[in-house]
Design a protein around this motif. Structure first.
Motif, mmCIF file in Angstrom:
data_model
loop_
_atom_site.group_PDB
_atom_site.id
_atom_site.type_symbol
_atom_site.label_atom_id
_atom_site.label_comp_id
_atom_site.label_asym_id
_atom_site.label_seq_id
_atom_site.Cartn_x
_atom_site.Cartn_y
_atom_site.Cartn_z
ATOM 1 N N THR A 260 -3.182 8.891 0.800
ATOM 2 C CA THR A 260 -2.653 9.890 -0.127
ATOM 3 C C THR A 260 -2.671 11.270 0.517
ATOM 4 O OG1 THR A 260 -4.772 10.450 -1.140
ATOM 5 C CG2 THR A 260 -3.555 8.579 -2.096
ATOM 6 N N ILE B 185 -0.424 4.893 7.920
ATOM 7 C CA ILE B 185 -0.490 3.612 7.227
ATOM 8 C C ILE B 185 -1.886 3.033 7.442
ATOM 9 C CG2 ILE B 185 0.480 1.277 7.119
ATOM 10 C CD1 ILE B 185 2.999 2.564 8.574
ATOM 11 N N ARG B 186 -2.478 2.547 6.374
ATOM 12 C CA ARG B 186 -3.763 1.848 6.480
ATOM 13 C C ARG B 186 -3.546 0.373 6.203
ATOM 14 N NH1 ARG B 186 -6.524 6.338 3.368
ATOM 15 N NH2 ARG B 186 -7.195 7.706 5.051
ATOM 16 N N LYS B 187 -4.282 -0.441 6.898
ATOM 17 C CA LYS B 187 -4.150 -1.892 6.762
ATOM 18 C C LYS B 187 -4.459 -2.362 5.350
ATOM 19 C CE LYS B 187 -5.794 -6.193 8.755
ATOM 20 N NZ LYS B 187 -6.643 -6.805 9.772
ATOM 21 N N ASP B 188 -5.571 -1.932 4.786
ATOM 22 C CA ASP B 188 -6.017 -2.480 3.505
ATOM 23 C C ASP B 188 -6.287 -1.419 2.443
ATOM 24 O OD1 ASP B 188 -6.006 -5.201 4.349
ATOM 25 O OD2 ASP B 188 -7.864 -4.836 5.442
ATOM 26 N N ASP B 189 -5.696 -0.243 2.576
ATOM 27 C CA ASP B 189 -5.972 0.809 1.613
ATOM 28 C C ASP B 189 -4.795 1.780 1.557
ATOM 29 O OD1 ASP B 189 -7.451 2.151 -0.299
ATOM 30 O OD2 ASP B 189 -8.854 3.056 1.118
ATOM 31 N N ASP B 190 -4.767 2.547 0.482
ATOM 32 C CA ASP B 190 -3.723 3.549 0.309
ATOM 33 C C ASP B 190 -4.026 4.799 1.138
ATOM 34 O OD1 ASP B 190 -2.332 1.974 -1.528
ATOM 35 O OD2 ASP B 190 -3.382 2.834 -3.242
ATOM 36 N N ASN C 88 0.816 -1.207 0.000
ATOM 37 C CA ASN C 88 0.000 0.000 0.000
ATOM 38 C C ASN C 88 0.853 1.262 0.000
ATOM 39 O OD1 ASN C 88 -2.263 -1.584 0.139
ATOM 40 N ND2 ASN C 88 -2.625 -1.233 2.315
ATOM 41 N N THR C 89 0.238 2.322 -0.490
ATOM 42 C CA THR C 89 0.843 3.648 -0.434
ATOM 43 C C THR C 89 0.601 4.230 0.951
ATOM 44 O OG1 THR C 89 0.532 4.030 -2.788
ATOM 45 C CG2 THR C 89 0.702 5.979 -1.401
ATOM 46 N N ILE C 90 1.644 4.817 1.521
ATOM 47 C CA ILE C 90 1.547 5.468 2.825
ATOM 48 C C ILE C 90 2.014 6.911 2.680
ATOM 49 C CG2 ILE C 90 2.068 3.258 3.952
ATOM 50 C CD1 ILE C 90 4.751 4.701 4.885
ATOM 51 N N PRO D 44 5.277 3.470 -1.324
ATOM 52 C CA PRO D 44 5.397 2.255 -0.517
ATOM 53 C C PRO D 44 6.362 2.486 0.663
ATOM 54 C CG PRO D 44 5.781 1.797 -2.854
ATOM 55 C CD PRO D 44 5.754 3.276 -2.700
#
Length: 96
Positions: A87, A80-85, A2-4, A49
């Protein structure tokens, strides 16, 4: 991966070199990396990432040391998200 968002503040310590010019070296590393980023008066926020951003952060602090800092303080903030980006645009688009 995921994007953080990773905010980094690098505070160089040097008895001989100008602090702003040392910080400029860190910002140059971030700019050359090609990741989406925003420079602010207190920190630079990068988007990408986590592994890549941490590698860029390490290179930025090394650049400051190589440019003449005797010591460097580095402060990180990450979202930081567990299951999503994550932005930057989702937080700031309404202000653009």
């Amino acid at each position: 991966m995921n994007t953080i968002n990773l905010g980094i503040q690098i505070v160089p310590k040097s008895k001989t070199a100008d602090s702003y010019s040392l910080v400029d070296r860190a910002i140059a590393v971030i700019r050359q990396s090609g990741v989406n980023h925003t420079v602010t008066p207190f920190e630079t926020v990068m988007e990408g990432p986590q592994d890549l951003l941490m590698e860029i952060a390490r290179k930025a602090q090394e650049a400051v040391l190589e440019a003449g800092a005797e010591e460097v303080l580095v402060y990180y903030r990450m979202q930081i998200r567990k299951d999503d980006d994550v932005t930057m645009a989702e937080k700031t688009a309404k202000y653009a």
